[in-house]
Each structure stands twice: as C-alpha cells, then as structure tokens.
Design a protein around this motif. Structure first.
Motif, PDB file in Angstrom:
ATOM      1  N   PRO A 155      13.247   7.072   1.347  1.00 42.25           N
ATOM      2  CA  PRO A 155      13.777   6.439  -0.063  1.00 42.25           C
ATOM      3  C   PRO A 155      12.264   6.694  -0.319  1.00 42.25           C
ATOM      4  O   PRO A 155      11.449   6.725   0.132  1.00 42.25           O
ATOM      5  CB  PRO A 155      13.483   4.965   0.900  1.00 42.25           C
ATOM      6  CG  PRO A 155      14.162   5.322   2.254  1.00 42.25           C
ATOM      7  CD  PRO A 155      13.428   7.192   2.467  1.00 42.25           C
ATOM      8  N   SER A 156      12.635   6.537  -2.001  1.00 40.39           N
ATOM      9  CA  SER A 156      11.565   6.284  -2.951  1.00 40.39           C
ATOM     10  C   SER A 156      10.569   5.189  -2.739  1.00 40.39           C
ATOM     11  O   SER A 156      10.772   4.444  -1.749  1.00 40.39           O
ATOM     12  CB  SER A 156      12.190   6.495  -4.010  1.00 40.39           C
ATOM     13  OG  SER A 156      12.241   4.432  -4.786  1.00 40.39           O
ATOM     14  N   PRO A 157       9.124   5.429  -2.862  1.00 40.40           N
ATOM     15  CA  PRO A 157       8.312   4.406  -2.846  1.00 40.40           C
ATOM     16  C   PRO A 157       8.533   3.187  -3.182  1.00 40.40           C
ATOM     17  O   PRO A 157       8.867   1.700  -3.364  1.00 40.40           O
ATOM     18  CB  PRO A 157       6.997   4.848  -3.749  1.00 40.40           C
ATOM     19  CG  PRO A 157       7.527   7.303  -3.464  1.00 40.40           C
ATOM     20  CD  PRO A 157       9.542   6.689  -3.547  1.00 40.40           C
ATOM     21  N   VAL A 158       9.039   3.068  -5.016  1.00 33.59           N
ATOM     22  CA  VAL A 158       9.248   1.971  -5.446  1.00 33.59           C
ATOM     23  C   VAL A 158      10.015   1.001  -4.611  1.00 33.59           C
ATOM     24  O   VAL A 158       9.805  -0.356  -4.010  1.00 33.59           O
ATOM     25  CB  VAL A 158      10.406   2.261  -6.993  1.00 33.59           C
ATOM     26  CG1 VAL A 158      10.058   0.700  -6.979  1.00 33.59           C
ATOM     27  CG2 VAL A 158       9.234   2.725  -7.817  1.00 33.59           C
ATOM     28  N   GLU A 159      11.598   1.697  -3.232  1.00 31.63           N
ATOM     29  CA  GLU A 159      12.576   1.256  -3.020  1.00 31.63           C
ATOM     30  C   GLU A 159      11.776   0.515  -1.464  1.00 31.63           C
ATOM     31  O   GLU A 159      11.941  -0.491  -1.287  1.00 31.63           O
ATOM     32  CB  GLU A 159      13.307   1.731  -2.682  1.00 31.63           C
ATOM     33  CG  GLU A 159      14.235   2.011  -3.236  1.00 31.63           C
ATOM     34  CD  GLU A 159      15.621   3.302  -2.794  1.00 31.63           C
ATOM     35  OE1 GLU A 159      16.889   2.396  -2.440  1.00 31.63           O
ATOM     36  OE2 GLU A 159      15.401   4.302  -2.529  1.00 31.63           O
ATOM     37  N   LEU A 160      10.353   1.016  -0.853  1.00 28.41           N
ATOM     38  CA  LEU A 160       9.842   0.341  -0.398  1.00 28.41           C
ATOM     39  C   LEU A 160       9.561  -0.036  -0.273  1.00 28.41           C
ATOM     40  O   LEU A 160       9.075  -1.620   0.517  1.00 28.41           O
ATOM     41  CB  LEU A 160       8.938   1.350   0.542  1.00 28.41           C
ATOM     42  CG  LEU A 160       9.750   3.049   1.360  1.00 28.41           C
ATOM     43  CD1 LEU A 160       8.729   4.343   1.922  1.00 28.41           C
ATOM     44  CD2 LEU A 160      10.768   2.557   2.556  1.00 28.41           C
ATOM     45  N   GLU A 161       8.556  -0.667  -1.806  1.00 31.64           N
ATOM     46  CA  GLU A 161       7.717  -1.856  -2.057  1.00 31.64           C
ATOM     47  C   GLU A 161       8.671  -2.717  -2.206  1.00 31.64           C
ATOM     48  O   GLU A 161       8.205  -3.587  -1.376  1.00 31.64           O
ATOM     49  CB  GLU A 161       6.216  -0.415  -3.297  1.00 31.64           C
ATOM     50  CG  GLU A 161       6.185  -2.472  -3.865  1.00 31.64           C
ATOM     51  CD  GLU A 161       4.623  -2.688  -3.310  1.00 31.64           C
ATOM     52  OE1 GLU A 161       4.529  -4.083  -3.778  1.00 31.64           O
ATOM     53  OE2 GLU A 161       4.338  -1.744  -2.283  1.00 31.64           O
ATOM     54  N   ASP A 162       9.596  -2.362  -3.067  1.00 31.48           N
ATOM     55  CA  ASP A 162      10.892  -3.539  -3.129  1.00 31.48           C
ATOM     56  C   ASP A 162      11.186  -4.523  -2.167  1.00 31.48           C
ATOM     57  O   ASP A 162      11.353  -5.695  -2.372  1.00 31.48           O
ATOM     58  CB  ASP A 162      12.027  -3.498  -4.548  1.00 31.48           C
ATOM     59  CG  ASP A 162      10.917  -3.090  -5.691  1.00 31.48           C
ATOM     60  OD1 ASP A 162       9.513  -3.136  -6.153  1.00 31.48           O
ATOM     61  OD2 ASP A 162      11.776  -2.679  -6.382  1.00 31.48           O
ATOM     62  N   TYR A 163      12.010  -3.577  -1.060  1.00 26.79           N
ATOM     63  CA  TYR A 163      12.178  -4.153  -0.301  1.00 26.79           C
ATOM     64  C   TYR A 163      11.752  -4.279   1.272  1.00 26.79           C
ATOM     65  O   TYR A 163      11.795  -5.580   2.032  1.00 26.79           O
ATOM     66  CB  TYR A 163      13.190  -2.780   0.565  1.00 26.79           C
ATOM     67  CG  TYR A 163      13.888  -2.920   1.699  1.00 26.79           C
ATOM     68  CD1 TYR A 163      15.074  -3.905   1.751  1.00 26.79           C
ATOM     69  CD2 TYR A 163      13.934  -2.506   3.126  1.00 26.79           C
ATOM     70  CE1 TYR A 163      15.586  -4.144   2.695  1.00 26.79           C
ATOM     71  CE2 TYR A 163      14.182  -2.650   4.035  1.00 26.79           C
ATOM     72  CZ  TYR A 163      15.270  -3.594   3.575  1.00 26.79           C
ATOM     73  OH  TYR A 163      16.010  -3.280   5.050  1.00 26.79           O
ATOM     74  N   ALA A 164      10.960  -3.358   1.489  1.00 23.03           N
ATOM     75  CA  ALA A 164      10.070  -3.939   2.861  1.00 23.03           C
ATOM     76  C   ALA A 164       9.132  -5.460   2.900  1.00 23.03           C
ATOM     77  O   ALA A 164       8.165  -5.357   2.023  1.00 23.03           O
ATOM     78  CB  ALA A 164       9.228  -2.847   3.295  1.00 23.03           C
ATOM     79  N   ASP A 165       9.441  -6.113   3.516  1.00 18.43           N
ATOM     80  CA  ASP A 165       9.126  -7.155   4.260  1.00 18.43           C
ATOM     81  C   ASP A 165       8.111  -7.116   4.849  1.00 18.43           C
ATOM     82  O   ASP A 165       8.138  -7.962   6.552  1.00 18.43           O
ATOM     83  CB  ASP A 165       9.529  -8.864   3.942  1.00 18.43           C
ATOM     84  CG  ASP A 165       8.361  -9.430   4.309  1.00 18.43           C
ATOM     85  OD1 ASP A 165       7.780  -9.391   3.689  1.00 18.43           O
ATOM     86  OD2 ASP A 165       9.353 -10.748   4.793  1.00 18.43           O
ATOM     87  N   ALA A 166       6.994  -5.783   5.409  1.00 14.71           N
ATOM     88  CA  ALA A 166       5.959  -5.468   7.370  1.00 14.71           C
ATOM     89  C   ALA A 166       4.741  -6.003   6.824  1.00 14.71           C
ATOM     90  O   ALA A 166       4.319  -6.396   5.589  1.00 14.71           O
ATOM     91  CB  ALA A 166       5.735  -4.095   6.628  1.00 14.71           C
ATOM     92  N   PRO A 167       3.978  -6.690   7.776  1.00 14.97           N
ATOM     93  CA  PRO A 167       3.506  -7.270   8.371  1.00 14.97           C
ATOM     94  C   PRO A 167       2.011  -6.268   7.020  1.00 14.97           C
ATOM     95  O   PRO A 167       2.074  -5.411   7.032  1.00 14.97           O
ATOM     96  CB  PRO A 167       3.030  -7.108   9.047  1.00 14.97           C
ATOM     97  CG  PRO A 167       4.015  -7.098   9.957  1.00 14.97           C
ATOM     98  CD  PRO A 167       5.001  -6.347   9.389  1.00 14.97           C
ATOM     99  N   ALA A 168       1.220  -6.976   6.739  1.00 16.47           N
ATOM    100  CA  ALA A 168      -0.240  -5.925   5.633  1.00 16.47           C
ATOM    101  C   ALA A 168      -0.563  -4.775   6.812  1.00 16.47           C
ATOM    102  O   ALA A 168      -1.055  -5.522   8.078  1.00 16.47           O
ATOM    103  CB  ALA A 168      -1.172  -6.474   5.261  1.00 16.47           C
ATOM    104  N   GLY A 169      -0.414  -3.492   5.959  1.00 14.09           N
ATOM    105  CA  GLY A 169      -0.951  -2.831   7.221  1.00 14.09           C
ATOM    106  C   GLY A 169      -0.127  -1.566   7.765  1.00 14.09           C
ATOM    107  O   GLY A 169      -0.354  -0.255   8.218  1.00 14.09           O
ATOM    108  N   THR A 170       1.118  -1.804   7.433  1.00 12.66           N
ATOM    109  CA  THR A 170       2.183  -1.714   8.299  1.00 12.66           C
ATOM    110  C   THR A 170       2.545   0.249   7.261  1.00 12.66           C
ATOM    111  O   THR A 170       2.413  -0.063   5.829  1.00 12.66           O
ATOM    112  CB  THR A 170       3.419  -1.787   8.351  1.00 12.66           C
ATOM    113  OG1 THR A 170       2.938  -3.082   8.907  1.00 12.66           O
ATOM    114  CG2 THR A 170       4.441  -1.631   8.907  1.00 12.66           C
ATOM    115  N   ASP A 171       2.758   1.449   7.918  1.00  8.43           N
ATOM    116  CA  ASP A 171       2.563   2.207   7.386  1.00  8.43           C
ATOM    117  C   ASP A 171       4.184   2.617   6.753  1.00  8.43           C
ATOM    118  O   ASP A 171       5.189   2.965   7.697  1.00  8.43           O
ATOM    119  CB  ASP A 171       1.867   3.242   7.936  1.00  8.43           C
ATOM    120  CG  ASP A 171       2.245   4.913   6.814  1.00  8.43           C
ATOM    121  OD1 ASP A 171       2.678   5.177   5.941  1.00  8.43           O
ATOM    122  OD2 ASP A 171       1.952   5.954   7.881  1.00  8.43           O
ATOM    123  N   LEU A 172       4.211   2.450   5.560  1.00 10.79           N
ATOM    124  CA  LEU A 172       6.164   2.461   5.341  1.00 10.79           C
ATOM    125  C   LEU A 172       6.447   3.673   4.778  1.00 10.79           C
ATOM    126  O   LEU A 172       7.274   3.975   4.118  1.00 10.79           O
ATOM    127  CB  LEU A 172       5.955   1.537   3.900  1.00 10.79           C
ATOM    128  CG  LEU A 172       5.935  -0.068   4.155  1.00 10.79           C
ATOM    129  CD1 LEU A 172       6.361  -0.719   2.988  1.00 10.79           C
ATOM    130  CD2 LEU A 172       6.974  -0.344   5.254  1.00 10.79           C
TER     131      LEU A 172
END
Length: 414
Positions: A155-172
C-alpha cells in the motif's frame, strides 16, 4: 518445509559467460537450436553446447529434441524449464494479502488470500506474508532452496495514513528491516513496489502491450493510481507519481470506506465495500448513485493527468470496479465535465475500462518485476557461478522515500 534437491556445483566465471544471454534468447524463442544460438551470439557451436548443458544442469533449460531438420543432422530445440525455480509474490492490502507461487514462465502455480489488517503494523504483515508463502510452498512440495526471488506490492504511504487506525508509535511502513527479514528467511532477493504500480504493469503487458501511456486506478477501500509509459511505471522524484490519495477530498468522496459510512448512515445494510457493490448491482438506487458519484469524482481527479499525458487507456481495478455498469459511466462523465470536452472518452484516444486480469493482477505484476531481475543475463551468469540467487542478484535498494513506500509520520507522532 519439504526438502529439495541440493543446488548444483558452481563454476568459474569464464566457464559460464554468455549463458544468461542464451537463456534470454531461448525464453523469447528468438533462437532455440545450437546453430541459431551460435549465430545469434557469435560464438562457436561447442561453446553454445557447453553453456546449454550448464543451463540444463541447473534446471533452467530443457532440450526437447532432437527434431529432424529440413536437411542434415537432427536439431535439438532448447526451451525454458518453467519449474526450474519459483518466485514468491504478493499484493499486500489494507485488509489482507493475495499471495502466490509463480514459475519461471510467470504462471501462477498456487495462490491464497491471507487475512490481515494494516493497522496491526508492518511487523505483523511480514509475519503473515512469511507464513502464507511457506504454506503455499508446502502445498506444492517445493523447498526454500528453489526460491529465486520475492516480489511484493505494498500500500502507498497515503493509503496507510488515511486507513490505519493504529495506536501511536505503530510502524505501518515496510522498511529496510522488513526487507532484510524476508531476504534472510528465504535466502533470495526481495523487490518491493507500490501495489498499484504492479497492477498497472501487469495490465499493460498482458492486455495493452501497444499502449504508449496507460493509467491504472485502484478503487477499493481507498483510491490510488499509477501511470505506465512505454512499459515502465512512472515513480517520480519521490516515488509518488500517480498518487490520487492526496487529492483533496477524493477519499471522502470516492473511497469505498467513505461510501460504506455514507450508506450505513442512510440505513442501508452495508458493512464493507463488497456490500455496496452487491446492492448497486441488485438495483439499489442509493448504492447505484453512490458508486456512479464515486466514479465521477475519480474522473474529475484524473482529468489533469489525462489532459497532460493523453493515455490510450484508463484501467480501473478494485472492489468498486465490480459495479462497472455504474462506476464507468460516472468516471467518463467526470472526465468530460472536468476537461470541458464534448468528445467521448470511449474514443480510441482514451478508453475507460475495467481491468482484465482480475484478482491476480497484482501478483502477476509482482512476478513480472521479479522475473525481469532474476532472469537478466548477468544475474543468470552470476547464479551459475555462485549457485545462489541471492548472491547473484544486484543490491536492491530498500524501500524508503525514494521508492515512495515510507509512510509519513502519524498525526499523533508529529
């Protein structure tokens, strides 16, 4: 893991020089007999026979003759041995990964869909990919030593940023550490790219080989795009050429996740993009209008690229593309509206179509990427010397800002 036959003994470089070029000619069927190959490379018949024997010994070529020629001695014909090694490929998505084992001819031997969530982070995704690929190898009875290379679309960086609702500090993001883990685990070179680049590459080469410019749009949970010019994906100075995810408001207007939220708020029974598509195809007015509106939004976002690059074809892939009877008219409408152009975008100058390769487009593109590298003449020569695909492969730059694969910092971390 099923044990496989040991690799054959490596040889001095002088004894193998030119063997990779012979394999290239054999793969393309440009020359297949000893005489044809000798004429093509300007070498003696004895040298060509020695190199062919070496390729046969390493399982890369088979001789299917001798066949009777028009006159003189019978001629043996060489051809690629597809099963001489395998490549492991995958398209890593936001909610799962499509993985496959592919032979040296690019044919898919086995594939599987592995569940996962990008919000769990890249470490979890790598573990899922390793387990899934090992499972496919076991199914085929193939061993780790038979793996010539690995290719993954991410996935592109923008996709990861827009999609993933991960805890702060999670390496996506996938970085050098993840690439190294795969390389060391499988003892094979690893190639990573944006998934939409590989989708576009596969479609262009299998379905539109004469297209000078092809635009591929991925419409699923989120939206992304890629451009292929003369058989090469455009990556841009920072690896983000073709990004649509950064177009202001597009994800909220055309992304599958946004459609799900919007229709659910209206009381429709939708839990994911597939539900939206199903309702649209069964004639639901709200769902049909939502999909057509998403297509129009994407068309407007694509218009500047279409005006600038004048592509022969815009190929649409992803969940929403399954509702093409609603999506494509909207996309064409959006293009015409933004371009202020009365000409039909279905004219030969710019066809708008759904992808022809279906769910396996991404893995086929990844396979093409890997095979181009591992079967390059100089790499084949080094493999015959070292007996190792990893040692033979040139150093592959890890994903980073130059490749467009490094996710931006999450908002909480800025």
């Amino acid at each position: 893991m099923t044990a496989s036959a040991p690799r054959t003994t490596a040889r001095p470089q002088l004894a193998v020089d030119g063997a990779g070029r012979l394999l290239q000619l054999v793969r393309s069927a440009s020359a297949t007999t000893v005489s044809e190959l000798a004429a093509a490379v300007g070498a003696s018949r004895s040298t060509v026979r020695q190199r062919l024997d070496l390729l046969v010994e390493h399982g890369l070529v088979v001789l299917d003759g001798p066949r009777s020629s028009a006159r003189g001695r019978p001629a043996a014909h060489a051809s690629l041995a597809p099963g001489g090694a395998v490549v492991l490929v995958g398209q890593v998505g936001l909610s799962g990964s499509r993985l496959a084992v592919v032979d040296l001819a690019g044919e898919v031997l086995a594939h599987a869909l592995v569940d996962g969530d990008a919000a769990d982070g890249a470490d979890a995704a790598v573990a899922d990919v390793v387990a899934g690929l090992e499972g496919l190898l076991r199914t085929l009875g193939r061993g780790l030593s038979e793996v010539a290379g690995i290719g993954l679309g991410l996935p592109s960086p923008v996709e990861l940023e827009d999609y993933a609702d991960a805890p702060a500090g999670t390496d996506l993001s996938w970085g050098p550490t993840h690439q190294r883990l795969l390389r060391e685990h499988f003892d094979a070179p690893v190639h990573l790219d944006r998934d939409v680049n590989l989708l576009a590459l596969a479609e262009e080469r299998r379905s539109w080989p004469d297209a000078e410019v092809l635009v591929c749009v991925k419409l699923g949970t989120l939206v992304d795009a890629a451009v292929v010019v003369r058989d090469v994906p455009l990556r841009g100075a920072s690896g983000r050429a073709g990004h649509l995810g950064g177009v202001r408001g597009l994800a909220a207007e055309a992304g599958g996740a946004a459609l799900v939220r919007r229709l659910a708020a209206e009381g429709l029974p939708v839990a994911d993009v597939a539900d939206v598509v199903d309702l649209a195809r069964r004639g639901s007015g709200p769902a049909s209008r939502a999909v057509r509106g998403a297509g129009a939004a994407v068309g407007r976002a694509l218009a500047p690229s279409v005006a600038l690059l004048d592509p022969q074809v815009v190929v649409v892939w992803g969940y929403l593309a399954e509702a093409e009877e609603h999506l494509l008219p909207g996309l064409r409408e959006g293009l015409r509206e933004a371009l202020d152009d009365a000409r039909s975008t279905d004219a030969p100058g710019c066809e708008v179509v759904t992808a022809r390769l279906g769910a396996l487009a991404g893995v086929r593109g990844a396979a093409r990427l890997v095979l181009e590298h591992v079967l390059a003449p100089d790499v084949v020569d080094r493999f015959l010397v070292t007996g190792s695909w990893l040692a033979a492969a040139p150093v592959v730059a890890p994903p980073g800002r130059g490749e467009g694969l490094e996710a931006p910092a999450r908002q909480e971390d800025r």
